[in-house]
Write an enzyme that holds these catalytic residues in place. Structure first.
Site, PDB file in Angstrom:
ATOM      1  N   GLU A 194       0.822  -1.196   0.000  1.00 28.06           N
ATOM      2  CA  GLU A 194       0.000   0.000   0.000  1.00 28.06           C
ATOM      3  C   GLU A 194       0.862   1.254   0.000  1.00 28.06           C
ATOM      4  O   GLU A 194       1.970   1.266   0.541  1.00 28.06           O
ATOM      5  CB  GLU A 194      -0.927   0.023   1.219  1.00 28.06           C
ATOM      6  CG  GLU A 194      -2.015  -1.043   1.150  1.00 28.06           C
ATOM      7  CD  GLU A 194      -2.993  -0.948   2.297  1.00 28.06           C
ATOM      8  OE1 GLU A 194      -2.712  -0.228   3.274  1.00 28.06           O
ATOM      9  OE2 GLU A 194      -4.057  -1.594   2.211  1.00 28.06           O
ATOM     10  N   CYS A 231       3.274   8.530   1.206  1.00 28.11           N
ATOM     11  CA  CYS A 231       3.726   7.566   2.198  1.00 28.11           C
ATOM     12  C   CYS A 231       3.887   6.236   1.482  1.00 28.11           C
ATOM     13  O   CYS A 231       2.904   5.681   0.981  1.00 28.11           O
ATOM     14  CB  CYS A 231       2.710   7.465   3.324  1.00 28.11           C
ATOM     15  SG  CYS A 231       3.186   6.314   4.619  1.00 28.11           S
ATOM     16  N   CYS A 279       6.461  -7.185   6.796  1.00 30.73           N
ATOM     17  CA  CYS A 279       7.489  -6.495   7.585  1.00 30.73           C
ATOM     18  C   CYS A 279       8.384  -7.502   8.289  1.00 30.73           C
ATOM     19  O   CYS A 279       7.939  -8.584   8.678  1.00 30.73           O
ATOM     20  CB  CYS A 279       6.837  -5.576   8.617  1.00 30.73           C
ATOM     21  SG  CYS A 279       8.025  -4.493   9.458  1.00 30.73           S
ATOM     22  N   CYS A 321       6.252  -5.239  15.650  1.00 35.65           N
ATOM     23  CA  CYS A 321       5.598  -4.225  16.479  1.00 35.65           C
ATOM     24  C   CYS A 321       4.163  -4.666  16.768  1.00 35.65           C
ATOM     25  O   CYS A 321       3.383  -4.908  15.849  1.00 35.65           O
ATOM     26  CB  CYS A 321       5.602  -2.876  15.773  1.00 35.65           C
ATOM     27  SG  CYS A 321       7.267  -2.289  15.350  1.00 35.65           S
ATOM     28  N   CYS A 333       0.958  -2.730  15.187  1.00 36.47           N
ATOM     29  CA  CYS A 333       0.906  -2.463  13.751  1.00 36.47           C
ATOM     30  C   CYS A 333       0.309  -3.642  12.988  1.00 36.47           C
ATOM     31  O   CYS A 333       0.712  -4.792  13.181  1.00 36.47           O
ATOM     32  CB  CYS A 333       2.318  -2.165  13.237  1.00 36.47           C
ATOM     33  SG  CYS A 333       2.392  -1.858  11.467  1.00 36.47           S
ATOM     34  N   GLY A 358       6.683  -2.251   6.001  1.00 32.28           N
ATOM     35  CA  GLY A 358       8.082  -2.661   6.015  1.00 32.28           C
ATOM     36  C   GLY A 358       8.995  -1.743   6.803  1.00 32.28           C
ATOM     37  O   GLY A 358       8.641  -0.615   7.136  1.00 32.28           O
ATOM     38  N   CYS A 375      -1.146  -1.009   7.089  1.00 32.18           N
ATOM     39  CA  CYS A 375      -0.158  -0.665   8.116  1.00 32.18           C
ATOM     40  C   CYS A 375      -0.879   0.117   9.184  1.00 32.18           C
ATOM     41  O   CYS A 375      -1.590   1.071   8.886  1.00 32.18           O
ATOM     42  CB  CYS A 375       0.979   0.170   7.531  1.00 32.18           C
ATOM     43  SG  CYS A 375       2.118   0.742   8.782  1.00 32.18           S
TER      44      CYS A 375
END
Length: 348
Positions: free
Chosen positions: A94, A107, A114, A118, A121, A165, A339
């Site tokens: 995305e 962005c 990823c 985290c 996320c 990522g 994300c």
């Protein structure tokens, strides 16, 4: 067995020139094709209208252009545009266009999935499938630049690597993409308008400083207490705050570039006085600014937006020591990105 064709964008301009000479053509043909690939963003060899048909056929037989395709585009009521970008192998990432009255920010993603874990996320719930190639990163920016011109009548003004990522886990390809984005033979954007956001990998921050990069650095900090940070971002156990601090001090000594800290305040996690005091102390080490980010919950779990009072406690404490603080309100809430924080970001 037919050999898989190479993506022509993996070749430098010099390699393209050599290819044409080796195949009985003039070297300048490489310059023409290079311009089509990058500054004109050609998606096929047929697009290259000033190149002879026989030459285009030769290129078709030898190479592919693994361009992206914007599968779906959603426009939010606040003007934010989210692209679901399909890659040549069918995987999807995305990218987001974030408009304000004076500029538009892209962005972009750097990996499919990823490498990190985290807990807050959504992308971390997707295993890392592969790194994006330089051309795939570049294409996201080019697509958003075209959308910016179409919907907002001006070119893209800023880029943030805050999508899917961890950019520093795909360092070489990210750097190559930025080199082309900032090249006059690419998009010609100033590196000062590009921000790379990392979750904080000390040795790679030092490498960026040694490589004398000209873009800006943001760090997803979220806590200046090791135990709390490890709860939020478990991988950070391998990168304690003392190592991160040392790397950031090294970065500033080498680059003289101020750091931006990205910081989400969560209810019951980092909204207490000890967390505020720890961040204030950490901000004294290196010249910095702080972006306090409104959180987009990805479920009904432990990560929930903190109260306005908690946010104000951070603002007051940081402003007391002269640190510039901005509160980033979530954008594109009606088109939530994969994300967890993708749509929140805006370049400085």
């Amino acid at each position: 067995m037919q050999m898989e064709k190479k993506d022509i964008r993996a070749l430098s301009k010099e390699q393209l020139r050599d290819f044409f000479v080796e195949n009985g053509d003039k070297a300048f043909r490489g310059n023409q094709v290079y311009e089509w690939l990058w500054s004109k963003g050609a998606h096929s060899f047929e697009d290259m209208t000033n190149v002879a048909k026989a030459t285009r056929s030769m290129l078709e037989n030898s190479f592919v252009i693994n361009h992206i395709k914007v599968d779906t585009m959603q426009r939010s009521s606040d003007g934010t545009v989210k692209n679901a970008v399909r890659l040549h192998d069918g995987l999807v990432v995305e990218s987001v266009l974030i408009p304000t009255e004076t500029r538009t920010t892209a962005c972009v993603s750097s990996q499919v999935g990823c490498s990190l874990d985290c807990n807050f996320c959504a992308t971390a719930r997707l295993k890392r499938m592969r790194n994006l190639e330089p051309g795939e990163i570049y294409d996201q920016v080019l697509a958003i630049d075209r959308e910016s011109r179409l919907y907002y009548n001006h070119p893209l003004s800023n880029i943030v690597f805050m999508g899917m990522g961890e950019p520093l886990m795909n360092y070489n390809n990210v750097i190559k993409a930025i080199d082309m984005i900032t090249s006059e033979e690419g998009l010609g954007m100033s590196p000062k308008r590009i921000m790379v956001s990392t979750s904080g990998i000390p040795k790679m921050i030092k490498k960026m400083a040694d490589d004398d990069v000209k873009f800006k650095l943001a760090v997803s900090l979220h806590s200046a207490i090791d135990e709390t940070r490890a709860r939020i971002m478990p991988f950070s156990k391998n990168f304690p705050l003392k190592d991160l601090r040392e790397a950031l001090e090294y970065w500033y000594r080498k680059t003289k570039s101020k750091i931006s800290y990205e910081y989400v305040v969560w209810k019951g996690i980092n909204d207490d006085k000890a967390s505020v005091d720890a961040l204030v102390k950490f901000c004294k080490y290196v010249p910095c600014k702080v972006n306090l980010i409104e959180y987009n919950p990805i479920d009904d779990g432990e990560f929930q937006q903190a109260s306005e009072e908690s946010i104000m406690a951070y603002i007051k404490a940081l402003e007391n020591i002269g640190v510039v603080v901005k509160v980033r309100r979530s954008r594109g809430k009606d088109i939530d990105a994969a994300c967890g924080q993708l749509a929140n970001k805006e370049a400085e």
